[in-house]
Design an enzyme around this catalytic site. Structure first.
Site, PDB file in Angstrom:
ATOM      1  N   CYS A 208       0.778  -1.337  -0.063  1.00 22.36           N
ATOM      2  CA  CYS A 208      -0.115   0.055  -0.066  1.00 22.36           C
ATOM      3  C   CYS A 208       0.823   1.215   0.041  1.00 22.36           C
ATOM      4  O   CYS A 208       0.380   2.230  -0.292  1.00 22.36           O
ATOM      5  CB  CYS A 208      -1.001   0.014   1.251  1.00 22.36           C
ATOM      6  SG  CYS A 208      -0.204  -0.160   2.825  1.00 22.36           S
TER       7      CYS A 208
ATOM      8  N   GLU B 292      -7.240  -5.808  -0.491  1.00 20.56           N
ATOM      9  CA  GLU B 292      -7.135  -4.693   0.920  1.00 20.56           C
ATOM     10  C   GLU B 292      -6.011  -3.705   0.458  1.00 20.56           C
ATOM     11  O   GLU B 292      -4.973  -4.206   0.071  1.00 20.56           O
ATOM     12  CB  GLU B 292      -6.779  -5.444   2.161  1.00 20.56           C
ATOM     13  CG  GLU B 292      -6.769  -4.774   3.534  1.00 20.56           C
ATOM     14  CD  GLU B 292      -5.586  -4.430   3.821  1.00 20.56           C
ATOM     15  OE1 GLU B 292      -5.261  -3.611   4.721  1.00 20.56           O
ATOM     16  OE2 GLU B 292      -4.416  -4.807   3.104  1.00 20.56           O
TER      17      GLU B 292
ATOM     18  N   ARG C 222      -8.567   2.332  12.288  1.00 18.67           N
ATOM     19  CA  ARG C 222      -7.610   1.895  11.229  1.00 18.67           C
ATOM     20  C   ARG C 222      -8.427   1.659  10.157  1.00 18.67           C
ATOM     21  O   ARG C 222      -9.239   0.584   9.878  1.00 18.67           O
ATOM     22  CB  ARG C 222      -7.051   0.365  11.573  1.00 18.67           C
ATOM     23  CG  ARG C 222      -5.976  -0.008  10.443  1.00 18.67           C
ATOM     24  CD  ARG C 222      -5.404  -1.222  10.777  1.00 18.67           C
ATOM     25  NE  ARG C 222      -4.357  -1.654  10.044  1.00 18.67           N
ATOM     26  CZ  ARG C 222      -2.957  -1.478  10.476  1.00 18.67           C
ATOM     27  NH1 ARG C 222      -2.766  -0.696  11.355  1.00 18.67           N
ATOM     28  NH2 ARG C 222      -2.174  -1.787   9.558  1.00 18.67           N
TER      29      ARG C 222
ATOM     30  N   ARG D   7      -9.253   0.889   6.104  1.00 15.14           N
ATOM     31  CA  ARG D   7      -8.756   0.346   5.101  1.00 15.14           C
ATOM     32  C   ARG D   7     -10.059   0.178   4.185  1.00 15.14           C
ATOM     33  O   ARG D   7     -11.072   0.011   4.342  1.00 15.14           O
ATOM     34  CB  ARG D   7      -8.094  -0.830   5.222  1.00 15.14           C
ATOM     35  CG  ARG D   7      -6.788  -0.829   6.224  1.00 15.14           C
ATOM     36  CD  ARG D   7      -5.648  -0.274   5.408  1.00 15.14           C
ATOM     37  NE  ARG D   7      -4.495  -0.290   6.275  1.00 15.14           N
ATOM     38  CZ  ARG D   7      -4.104   0.836   6.959  1.00 15.14           C
ATOM     39  NH1 ARG D   7      -4.711   1.710   6.931  1.00 15.14           N
ATOM     40  NH2 ARG D   7      -2.920   0.749   7.460  1.00 15.14           N
TER      41      ARG D   7
END
Length: 325
Positions: free
Chosen positions: A73, A120, A163, A165
């Site tokens: 990412c 993801e 968090r 995502r």
């Protein structure tokens, strides 16, 4: 009923594998290039992942029902973009090494044609390059014949950590799917702390003074940067792979002492890993590995929905929500 099979790409320490296994699926192949992540993976799953996916032909990958990939990412994250800009390195798909790894996923999807996939990445993937990067991803996945769904989810519903995502689920058939309903956040930081913590995790006077001065300097300039002293009855910031450097984003207050870092086991708990998960590397490597992983109970909730969709295969009544091109 025969369990559905999956492959685990960019596997890290196996967070997605653990989640899908807990949901009832079976792993038939894994790939991870980092040797220290491989060590942790092997210790917990009794098999060594294959190495660099760019060096693996699709003939070497077994048939499978679901492809899992938390592809790198950094080229798309806010921090990653800032860092690459500062270094004069291109980001996104133009990143010389990490950006093109999405196309390894495309290669395998095109050749193996699994029934479904789950990808993801960081929240910023959706807005990177004014949204153009994400539109390219959507178009490519649609051209491969997949009906896609995506949602940004904050893991705070499953662990005491903010968090966010993005998760992208895809299906070869137009079947009904919805991401899981999110429970009201119920865990707090105090719930994941160890009872006894070694003194080495307490910040030294030198480091604590440095962090305070650094934060004050940025406040004076009107910047928002600063260390994060955690409210034990609340939630933490996002655990990052750089946590090993100084732990500044998540500091645990202590009575009559400097604050301390989380321990590696507390980081594991913050990511939803069970205490049975073996930590077999140095603290530095463990911080990097958990900071790069996924929140296991969140992925498990998504896994249950994907397996349910594949097992029941209720046809869609409309395809308007699928963002087809």
């Amino acid at each position: 009923m025969t369990s559905l099979t999956f492959i685990d790409l960019f596997a890290g320490i196996g967070g997605m594998r653990l989640a899908f296994t807990q949901a009832g699926a079976r792993c038939v192949f894994s790939s991870e290039w980092n040797k220290f992540a491989q060590i942790t993976y092997a210790a917990n799953f009794s098999e060594m992942p294959a190495g660099d996916i760019t060096q693996i032909t699709t003939d070497e990958i077994p048939e499978h029902d679901i492809l899992l990939a938390g592809f790198p990412c950094q080229p798309f994250s806010i921090a990653g973009v800032s860092k690459h800009n500062a270094l004069g390195v291109k980001h996104g798909f133009d990143h010389p090494t990490q950006g093109n790894l999405f196309f390894e996923i495309v290669r395998i999807l095109a050749d193996k044609k699994p029934k479904a996939f789950l990808l993801e990445n960081v929240k910023n993937l959706q807005s990177h390059d004014q949204g153009r990067t994400f539109k390219i991803i959507q178009r490519i996945l649609n051209e491969l014949g997949y009906y896609i769904y995506y949602q940004v989810i904050d893991a705070v519903h499953f662990v005491p950590q903010h968090r966010e995502r993005i998760f992208i689920a895809g299906f070869k058939e137009p079947i009904e799917f919805a991401f899981p309903d999110l429970p009201i956040p119920y865990l707090r930081v105090k719930d994941i702390l160890e009872f006894e913590v070694a003194p080495k995790y307490t910040l030294t006077d030198h480091l604590w003074q440095y962090l305070q001065k650094y934060a004050e300097k940025h406040r004076a300039k009107g910047n928002g940067f600063g260390y994060g002293i955690v409210n034990l009855d609340g939630f933490t910031r996002t655990l990052s792979a750089r946590y090993y450097k100084d732990g500044s984003e998540i500091l645990i207050p202590q009575v009559n002492q400097n604050p301390r870092r989380l321990t590696p086991r507390e980081c594991a708990r913050l990511m939803g890993f069970p205490d049975s998960f073996k930590i077999v590397v140095s603290d530095t490597r463990a911080y990097q590995q958990f900071g790069n992983s996924v929140v296991v109970p969140l992925v498990r909730a998504i896994a249950h929905k994907i397996l349910e969709a594949l097992n029941h295969r209720n046809p869609l009544k409309t395809t308007e929500q699928l963002n087809l091109f």
